[in-house]
Scaffold this active site. Structure first.
Site, PDB file in Angstrom:
ATOM      1  N   GLY A  54       2.871  -6.641  -8.693  1.00  0.00           N
ATOM      2  CA  GLY A  54       3.141  -6.301  -7.300  1.00  0.00           C
ATOM      3  C   GLY A  54       4.604  -6.575  -7.021  1.00  0.00           C
ATOM      4  O   GLY A  54       5.095  -7.670  -7.314  1.00  0.00           O
ATOM      5  N   ALA A  55       5.321  -5.617  -6.483  1.00  0.00           N
ATOM      6  CA  ALA A  55       6.771  -5.727  -6.372  1.00  0.00           C
ATOM      7  C   ALA A  55       7.268  -7.020  -5.726  1.00  0.00           C
ATOM      8  O   ALA A  55       8.068  -7.756  -6.319  1.00  0.00           O
ATOM      9  CB  ALA A  55       7.316  -4.490  -5.639  1.00  0.00           C
ATOM     10  N   ARG A  90      10.074  -5.994 -16.276  1.00  0.00           N
ATOM     11  CA  ARG A  90       9.427  -4.720 -15.916  1.00  0.00           C
ATOM     12  C   ARG A  90      10.489  -3.862 -15.235  1.00  0.00           C
ATOM     13  O   ARG A  90      11.346  -4.373 -14.506  1.00  0.00           O
ATOM     14  CB  ARG A  90       8.214  -4.927 -14.997  1.00  0.00           C
ATOM     15  CG  ARG A  90       7.008  -5.559 -15.681  1.00  0.00           C
ATOM     16  CD  ARG A  90       5.786  -5.598 -14.772  1.00  0.00           C
ATOM     17  NE  ARG A  90       5.181  -4.266 -14.609  1.00  0.00           N
ATOM     18  CZ  ARG A  90       4.225  -4.002 -13.736  1.00  0.00           C
ATOM     19  NH1 ARG A  90       3.786  -4.965 -12.918  1.00  0.00           N
ATOM     20  NH2 ARG A  90       3.708  -2.785 -13.642  1.00  0.00           N
ATOM     21  N   ASP A 244       6.795   0.237  -4.941  1.00  0.00           N
ATOM     22  CA  ASP A 244       7.610  -0.605  -5.814  1.00  0.00           C
ATOM     23  C   ASP A 244       9.090  -0.311  -5.674  1.00  0.00           C
ATOM     24  O   ASP A 244       9.923  -1.100  -6.128  1.00  0.00           O
ATOM     25  CB  ASP A 244       7.163  -0.406  -7.267  1.00  0.00           C
ATOM     26  CG  ASP A 244       5.721  -0.825  -7.442  1.00  0.00           C
ATOM     27  OD1 ASP A 244       4.823  -0.042  -7.064  1.00  0.00           O
ATOM     28  OD2 ASP A 244       5.475  -1.948  -7.915  1.00  0.00           O
TER      29      ASP A 244
HETATM   30  C1  LIG Z   1       3.414  -4.397  -2.596  1.00  0.00           C
HETATM   31  S1  LIG Z   1       3.900  -3.836  -4.143  1.00  0.00           S
HETATM   32  C2  LIG Z   1       2.366  -3.336  -4.790  1.00  0.00           C
HETATM   33  C3  LIG Z   1       2.521  -2.260  -5.807  1.00  0.00           C
HETATM   34  O1  LIG Z   1       2.677  -2.820  -7.130  1.00  0.00           O
HETATM   35  C4  LIG Z   1       1.655  -2.296  -7.941  1.00  0.00           C
HETATM   36  O2  LIG Z   1       2.057  -2.073  -9.252  1.00  0.00           O
HETATM   37  P1  LIG Z   1       1.665  -3.156 -10.398  1.00  0.00           P
HETATM   38  O3  LIG Z   1       0.274  -3.628 -10.111  1.00  0.00           O
HETATM   39  O4  LIG Z   1       1.792  -2.361 -11.686  1.00  0.00           O
HETATM   40  O5  LIG Z   1       2.703  -4.244 -10.290  1.00  0.00           O
HETATM   41  C5  LIG Z   1       1.316  -0.984  -7.279  1.00  0.00           C
HETATM   42  O6  LIG Z   1       2.298   0.000  -7.500  1.00  0.00           O
HETATM   43  C6  LIG Z   1       1.287  -1.429  -5.841  1.00  0.00           C
HETATM   44  O7  LIG Z   1       1.303  -0.435  -4.875  1.00  0.00           O
END
Ligand SMILES: CSC[C@H]1O[C@H](OP(=O)(O)O)[C@H](O)[C@@H]1O
Length: 370
Positions: A54-55, A90, A244
């Protein structure tokens, strides 16, 4: 947010004052495991292997990773090494680089002997700032939900669709896309969430469903391909997703599949909102589709699935024939023309350069600093 009545954040500084606690999200929804990060390398691995994801949470983890690094080696070389190893953990979420730039700006000018203490202080600020920003997103997004609720008949439910996990598990607390949902729920608005399972890592099925369920928010997990059908039949009042990285032109990078949801929403006249904290805006990128790097992850995330057996054991099984090639793009970019609005801590903005620059002039100015 709450887990069965007890408040949790996704990451925190431990009572020893230096190690870092974080929920190991790879174990959810089956087991609630807390990891303890004790080195910069632990933070790198936690981000890379998605123990945290999560960003905004990636940014917070990197900030504490820098603090852990300063305990190890606070020299200029140590600062550079920590930055360089964390920033490549990442590639897509801009919050990672944003947080590291903030940490470097705070640490580079000061005496190395002061860097460890200053790093923890700045990381704590970034963490608290995330929570405050998300509370702002909650309030601004709530107005959208209230407007829809006001048009409903008494007792009718507001149905929100979300993709992936942009919940409190993707941030320090509250979440971004879920922040308005939690606030609406707490204000007594009848709300229900369609939760895209979000293949291949199933952040929706494993994380969003888990956090909504443990906070008491009504929800239904759906296969990723279901959203268009629901929209065609008037079963979605609005979509709210996270992101992100938002380009200066308003293009939105988010979990793979978001673009397809936006197309379905556009085709059915369903409002499609993206919730984001301002550190997620990248004014250095003018065209999201052209310029935002899309992470490609291991094919095993597609070929394998992990779940709980009937007798309670966790097992991983293969669902793709041996030898079949696999592609695993982790994100896609939704063009600004498909986005109804950007829910930020400073209001709901049009997805365009002028609106972003007007709302966050300090971030445009920061871009000009090499
Ligand atoms: C509030 S940022 C959440 C965003 O991050 C997730 O990606 P990941 O689980 O690969 O880090 C996804 O894009 C979410 O929307």
């Amino acid at each position: 947010m709450k887990v069965d009545g007890k408040h949790f954040r996704s990451i925190w500084r431990e009572r020893d004052g230096w190690s870092v606690g974080a929920i190991d999200q790879r174990q959810l929804p089956h087991e609630f495991v807390v990891a303890r990060l004790v080195s910069c390398e632990d933070a790198v691995v936690a981000i890379r292997d998605m123990l945290v994801r999560g960003a905004p949470l990636i940014g917070a983890t990197a900030a504490y990773g820098m603090a852990l690094a300063m305990r190890e080696d606070a020299s200029d070389a140590g600062l550079k090494r920590a930055y360089d190893t964390l920033v490549v953990a990442r590639p897509t979420a801009i919050n990672l680089k944003w947080a590291l730039d903030e940490m470097r700006a705070a640490l580079a000018p000061i005496d190395p002997v002061e860097r460890a203490e200053a790093a923890y202080a700045r990381a704590d600020e970034i963490v608290e700032q995330d929570v405050e920003i998300n509370r702002g997103i909650a309030g601004n997004g709530l107005k959208l939900i209230e407007t829809i609720a006001a048009k409903k008949k008494p007792g009718e439910t507001v149905n929100v669709l979300t993709h992936c996990n942009a919940g409190w598990l993707a941030t320090v607390d509250w979440g971004t896309a879920t922040a308005p949902i939690y606030l609406a729920h707490e204000r007594g608005i009848k709300i229900h969430v369609w939760v895209d399972e979000t293949r291949p890592r199933n952040q929706g099925a494993s994380l969003t469903a888990w956090e909504l369920g443990h906070h008491g928010v009504p929800h239904t997990v759906i296969p990723d391909n279901t959203g268009g059908h629901l929209m065609q039949h008037g079963m979605v009042d609005l979509a709210i997703v996270g992101t992100d990285r938002v380009a200066a032109n308003g293009d939105v990078c988010n979990k793979i599949g978001t673009y397809l949801k936006a197309l379905a929403a556009h085709d059915n006249g369903v409002p499609f909102y993206v919730a984001l904290p301002s550190p997620t805006i990248d004014f250095a990128v003018d065209d999201g589709i052209r310029d935002i790097p899309i992470e490609q992850r291991s094919g095993t995330e597609v070929t394998d699935m992990t779940g709980r057996t009937a007798d309670g054991r966790l097992e991983t099984v293969r669902i793709v024939p041996e030898g079949s090639p696999v592609a695993n793009y982790a994100f896609d970019v939704t063009p600004a023309r498909l986005v109804t609005g950007l829910i930020t801590e400073r209001g709901v903005l049009k997805p365009d350069r002028a609106s972003l620059a007007e709302a966050f002039p300090e971030r445009v100015a920061a871009r000009s600093v090499p």
